[in-house]
Design a protein around this motif. Structure first.
Motif, PDB file in Angstrom:
ATOM      1  N   ASP A  28       0.819  -1.211   0.000  1.00  0.00           N
ATOM      2  CA  ASP A  28       0.000   0.000   0.000  1.00  0.00           C
ATOM      3  C   ASP A  28       0.855   1.264   0.000  1.00  0.00           C
ATOM      4  O   ASP A  28       0.350   2.351   0.205  1.00  0.00           O
ATOM      5  CB  ASP A  28      -0.993  -0.002   1.170  1.00  0.00           C
ATOM      6  CG  ASP A  28      -0.324   0.136   2.522  1.00  0.00           C
ATOM      7  OD1 ASP A  28       0.930   0.038   2.598  1.00  0.00           O
ATOM      8  OD2 ASP A  28      -1.041   0.344   3.511  1.00  0.00           O
ATOM      9  N   THR A  29       2.161   1.110  -0.232  1.00  0.00           N
ATOM     10  CA  THR A  29       3.030   2.291  -0.233  1.00  0.00           C
ATOM     11  C   THR A  29       3.932   2.334  -1.472  1.00  0.00           C
ATOM     12  O   THR A  29       4.169   1.316  -2.117  1.00  0.00           O
ATOM     13  CB  THR A  29       3.973   2.302   0.991  1.00  0.00           C
ATOM     14  OG1 THR A  29       4.686   1.069   1.010  1.00  0.00           O
ATOM     15  CG2 THR A  29       3.221   2.492   2.281  1.00  0.00           C
ATOM     16  N   VAL A  42      -1.075  -0.107  -6.489  1.00  0.00           N
ATOM     17  CA  VAL A  42      -0.870  -0.055  -5.046  1.00  0.00           C
ATOM     18  C   VAL A  42      -2.259  -0.272  -4.457  1.00  0.00           C
ATOM     19  O   VAL A  42      -3.236   0.259  -4.961  1.00  0.00           O
ATOM     20  CB  VAL A  42      -0.322   1.328  -4.636  1.00  0.00           C
ATOM     21  CG1 VAL A  42      -0.399   1.528  -3.139  1.00  0.00           C
ATOM     22  CG2 VAL A  42       1.101   1.488  -5.129  1.00  0.00           C
ATOM     23  N   THR A  43      -2.363  -1.073  -3.401  1.00  0.00           N
ATOM     24  CA  THR A  43      -3.671  -1.428  -2.866  1.00  0.00           C
ATOM     25  C   THR A  43      -3.745  -1.068  -1.386  1.00  0.00           C
ATOM     26  O   THR A  43      -2.813  -1.346  -0.638  1.00  0.00           O
ATOM     27  CB  THR A  43      -3.909  -2.943  -3.030  1.00  0.00           C
ATOM     28  OG1 THR A  43      -3.704  -3.276  -4.387  1.00  0.00           O
ATOM     29  CG2 THR A  43      -5.309  -3.335  -2.613  1.00  0.00           C
ATOM     30  N   SER A  47      -7.734  -3.864   0.815  1.00  0.00           N
ATOM     31  CA  SER A  47      -7.970  -4.252  -0.586  1.00  0.00           C
ATOM     32  C   SER A  47      -9.158  -3.553  -1.242  1.00  0.00           C
ATOM     33  O   SER A  47      -9.654  -4.007  -2.262  1.00  0.00           O
ATOM     34  CB  SER A  47      -8.192  -5.767  -0.723  1.00  0.00           C
ATOM     35  OG  SER A  47      -7.166  -6.444  -0.102  1.00  0.00           O
ATOM     36  N   VAL A  48      -9.632  -2.475  -0.653  1.00  0.00           N
ATOM     37  CA  VAL A  48     -10.810  -1.810  -1.201  1.00  0.00           C
ATOM     38  C   VAL A  48     -10.420  -0.782  -2.270  1.00  0.00           C
ATOM     39  O   VAL A  48     -11.054  -0.681  -3.309  1.00  0.00           O
ATOM     40  CB  VAL A  48     -11.629  -1.145  -0.074  1.00  0.00           C
ATOM     41  CG1 VAL A  48     -12.679  -0.219  -0.633  1.00  0.00           C
ATOM     42  CG2 VAL A  48     -12.274  -2.224   0.781  1.00  0.00           C
ATOM     43  N   ARG A 128      -6.776   3.396   4.055  1.00  0.00           N
ATOM     44  CA  ARG A 128      -8.045   2.656   3.918  1.00  0.00           C
ATOM     45  C   ARG A 128      -9.219   3.568   3.625  1.00  0.00           C
ATOM     46  O   ARG A 128     -10.289   3.107   3.242  1.00  0.00           O
ATOM     47  CB  ARG A 128      -8.309   1.844   5.189  1.00  0.00           C
ATOM     48  CG  ARG A 128      -7.274   0.751   5.377  1.00  0.00           C
ATOM     49  CD  ARG A 128      -7.327   0.201   6.783  1.00  0.00           C
ATOM     50  NE  ARG A 128      -8.508  -0.602   6.980  1.00  0.00           N
ATOM     51  CZ  ARG A 128      -8.481  -1.865   7.396  1.00  0.00           C
ATOM     52  NH1 ARG A 128      -7.346  -2.458   7.651  1.00  0.00           N
ATOM     53  NH2 ARG A 128      -9.603  -2.524   7.559  1.00  0.00           N
ATOM     54  N   SER A 129      -9.041   4.868   3.827  1.00  0.00           N
ATOM     55  CA  SER A 129     -10.092   5.819   3.495  1.00  0.00           C
ATOM     56  C   SER A 129     -10.109   6.137   2.007  1.00  0.00           C
ATOM     57  O   SER A 129     -11.046   6.743   1.502  1.00  0.00           O
ATOM     58  CB  SER A 129      -9.863   7.119   4.268  1.00  0.00           C
ATOM     59  OG  SER A 129      -8.568   7.627   3.962  1.00  0.00           O
ATOM     60  N   GLY A 130      -9.049   5.743   1.290  1.00  0.00           N
ATOM     61  CA  GLY A 130      -8.928   6.104  -0.118  1.00  0.00           C
ATOM     62  C   GLY A 130      -8.048   7.321  -0.317  1.00  0.00           C
ATOM     63  O   GLY A 130      -7.856   7.774  -1.436  1.00  0.00           O
TER      64      GLY A 130
END
Ligand SMILES: *[C@@H]1O[C@H](CO)[C@@H](O)[C@H](O)[C@H]1NC(C)=O
Ligand SMILES: *[C@@H]1O[C@H](CO)[C@@H](O)[C@H](O)[C@H]1NC(C)=O
Ligand SMILES: *[C@@H]1O[C@H](CO)[C@@H](O)[C@H](O)[C@H]1NC(C)=O
Ligand SMILES: *[C@@H]1O[C@H](CO)[C@@H](O)[C@H](O)[C@H]1NC(C)=O
Ligand SMILES: *[C@@H]1O[C@H](CO)[C@@H](O)[C@H](O)[C@H]1NC(C)=O
Ligand SMILES: *[C@@H]1O[C@H](CO)[C@@H](O)[C@H](O)[C@H]1NC(C)=O
Ligand SMILES: *[C@@H]1O[C@H](CO)[C@@H](O)[C@H](O)[C@H]1NC(C)=O
Length: 600
Positions: A28-29, A42-43, A47-48, A128-130
């Motif tokens: 995620d980075t 990047v996720t 995973s949302v 996780r907030s986008g």
């Protein structure tokens, strides 16, 4: 590497890409030593959300964006105005600590452009907030974040903010078209910060729509908000200077994307457990266009023509007005007391107020810190005051100068008191405003019936045309139908304030119209209790094909319910029409007798 053990190269490629995606999705980075190529993403840790390269429908341009679940739900775009022409792009952190997109020739096409970055090492993380957040590795400080540089979409916890002192604002700007995400003509921002409201603009200069002031609970110029259909909104303050609007859901399974679309409409798509549940357009009538009827004119979607002068006013230019050019608006027939005094004519009786109900209040309100009972008296004492209104959440509002962007709603809005000369008040009471408003109501019922009739007929016609197509569609595609349906119908008629539910959504909510969910049964068909995936309890009236309740009765019911709605009898949340199925969806209220739903 085991490639040879597979006879097919395609298989190998498939497996390779699965492993490859598996590896990249774990991250995620982006750190200073890493970069993201066109095929990589990047996720976020749940995973949302994904950050990566995508092309909109019908476009070969490549953009770097963040999307929710799939790249058809893009919530942010980096290089919306600097598209890449091929898939040679790279996203990385530059030497000066900025996030940059490079093309195949290593030219910077887009940069987060923070001059103060000048750090040697930084990390970008997709939260996780986008939100994509760029942090200085040494100080840990946030240098830049995507939530502060939005495109055309807002997601929960994102803030539309404005600074009272510096005037700095976060603006959302629409796309040019569905296939071209570049900066379009419409923008949204928070304005009138004493009683904040959302404004939509054309070309950044012409107001296009306003929500009306926030009263702590809802925007009072947006009746859809008072149906309870939109919730989770709040206005807050950061320190003394910054006001912001945000929305959030208590239930972590609920999610929504609010988009300012290319036609300048606010569209809210809601999800629950990552499934789309509803699509809603916040504004969609002729009256919504800012200042349609000019100064001192009032707009009503249910009358024809939609514009009329306020009571006690007449068209400024009758010839223009009759040609339905309302831009010049209206002027007062009888001068107010102050004006007469100033001109030296004899002082006569005090002015009075005429109450207009369920109104969208005009723009440019000012606030007075007085009790409700003092609001009108204070207004009378100031020669500049032309109207006042009182809302428990906001307090006393008054207007001087022009009264612009007024609208008469059938439900919602608040009472607006307009100042008129004594003689005008006398004549309007002798004409009998009550009588007048009753006659208007008849017109209203007819208007609503016709409007809703047209809508439903158009929907049915549209669905009939589409049904053969949609049956052939795959599950993935049917996911997109609701939006298209609403917007397509939108183009033909005014959908007014009636949201459209998907058949699948209603079926799921009622456990496939399970016998155990039946609340009762009338001549028209059964009523089911249901639970929407976002937790809202509903009562679904399913009109049986055999009942003989035709389109006309269905329309009548919609009209009756719409009218009863504000008396809090039963709240109509929307309807569902699919093939032969016609359903009305009400808010379920346990304390209401079943009759309320059946005959209501
Ligand atoms: C980058 O920032 C500078 C000042 O901070 C500004 O003048 C310039 O226009 C910005 N460039 C882009 C591409 O946004
Ligand atoms: C893409 O093109 C097809 C065919 O021209 C059209 O039907 C569709 O609406 C287009 N999609 C978008 C998003 O513009
Ligand atoms: C906005 O800008 C576009 C392109 O310059 C123009 O065609 C349009 O007329 C403008 N609209 C308004 C309301 O100024
Ligand atoms: C808010 O304003 C007051 C008075 O102007 C000042 O004393 C206070 O420090 C300010 N607070 C913040 C957080 O800026
Ligand atoms: C409407 O009236 C205004 C003011 O007189 C004028 O400027 C405008 O051109 C007119 N619009 C149309 C479409 O005739
Ligand atoms: C007040 O006097 C001015 C100038 O004498 C005149 O133009 C205006 O129409 C008068 N207004 C009223 C309300 O009588
Ligand atoms: C009357 O209202 C105007 C406009 O809001 C304001 O500027 C003025 O101070 C008020 N006058 C008095 C005496 O309150």
């Amino acid at each position: 590497m085991g490639f040879k053990s597979h006879s097919s190269f395609v298989n190998a490629l498939l497996i390779f890409s699965i492993i490859f995606l598996g590896l990249t999705s774990a991250r995620d980075t982006i750190t200073s030593s890493q970069s993201i190529r066109d095929s990589e993403t990047v996720t976020s840790s749940d995973s949302v959300f994904k950050l990566g390269f995508f092309s909109p429908d019908n476009s070969t341009h490549r953009y770097v964006g963040i999307w929710y679940l799939s790249d058809t739900n893009v919530i942010w775009i980096a290089n919306r105005d600097q598209p890449l022409l091929d898939s040679s792009g790279v996203l990385k952190i530059s030497k000066d600590g900025n996030l940059v997109i490079l093309d195949g020739k290593n030219h910077v096409v887009w940069s987060s452009n923070v001059s103060s970055a000048s750090t040697t090492s930084a990390t970008a993380q997709l939260l996780r907030s986008g939100n994509l957040v760029l942090q200085d590795d040494t100080t840990g400080q946030t240098i830049w974040e995507s939530f502060k540089h939005p495109c055309d979409a807002a997601v929960p916890t994102m803030r539309i903010s404005a600074n009272r002192v510096t005037g700095e604002k976060i603006r959302f700007i629409s796309r040019k078209s569905a296939s071209d995400p570049s900066t379009g003509y419409f923008s949204a921002s928070l304005e009138r910060l004493d009683a904040p409201e959302v404004f939509l603009w054309i070309n950044g200069t012409h107001p296009y729509w306003r929500t009306g002031p926030w009263n702590g609970r809802i925007f009072i110029g947006t009746p859809l908000m008072s149906t309870g259909y939109l919730y989770g909104w709040s206005v807050g303050y950061e320190g003394n200077e910054t006001v912001y609007l945000t929305y959030s859901f208590v239930d972590p399974s609920a999610f929504g994307i609010l988009t300012l679309n290319e036609q300048g409409k606010l569209k809210l798509v809601r999800y629950y457990n990552r499934q789309k549940t509803s699509t809603l357009l916040l504004q969609n009538s002729g009256c919504d266009v800012y200042g349609t009827c000019g100064p001192f004119g009032s707009c009503n979607d249910h009358s024809s023509p939609i514009c009329s002068c306020l009571s006690g006013y007449e068209p400024k230019n009758p010839e223009e007005w009759n040609r339905q050019n309302w831009t010049s608006g209206c002027v007062r027939k009888e001068p107010l007391k102050c004006e007469r005094v100033k001109n030296g004519s004899e002082v006569s009786q005090e002015d009075g107020f005429l109450k207009l109900e369920t109104m969208k209040v005009p723009d440019f309100s000012e606030r007075l810190d007085v009790e409700e009972s003092q609001c009108g008296t204070q207004c009378l004492q100031n020669c500049s005051c032309l109207a006042y209104a009182y809302d428990a959440g906001i307090g006393c509002l008054y207007w001087s100068g022009h009264l612009i962007d007024l609208q008469k709603f059938s439900t919602g809005g608040i009472d607006l008191h307009i100042r008129l000369a004594y003689s005008e008040i006398q004549s309007s009471s002798s004409r009998g405003e009550l009588h007048v408003s009753k006659r208007r109501n008849k017109g209203l019922i007819l208007g609503v019936t016709l409007a809703i009739g047209t809508v439903i007929l158009a929907i049915c016609a549209y669905l009939a045309i589409c049904s053969c197509h949609s049956q052939k569609r795959t599950v993935k595609h049917s996911d997109e139908i609701p939006i298209r349906r609403v917007t397509e119908v939108q183009k033909q008629v005014k959908l007014d304030e009636l949201p459209l539910f998907d058949f699948e959504v209603v079926a799921t909510a009622t456990n496939n119209f399970h016998f155990g969910n039946t609340l009762g049964k009338g001549g028209f068909g059964p009523v089911y209790k249901g639970l929407l995936s976002d937790g809202q309890e509903i009562a679904v009236k399913r009109l049986s094909r055999a009942s003989g309740q035709g389109l006309e009765e269905f329309m009548n019911e919609v009209v009756v319910i719409s009218k009863l709605q504000h008396r809090n009898l039963v709240r109509l949340l929307g309807c569902c029409i699919e093939g032969d199925e016609k359903m009305l969806i009400y808010e379920f209220m346990p304390n209401k007798s079943l009759d309320a739903f059946i005959f209501g």
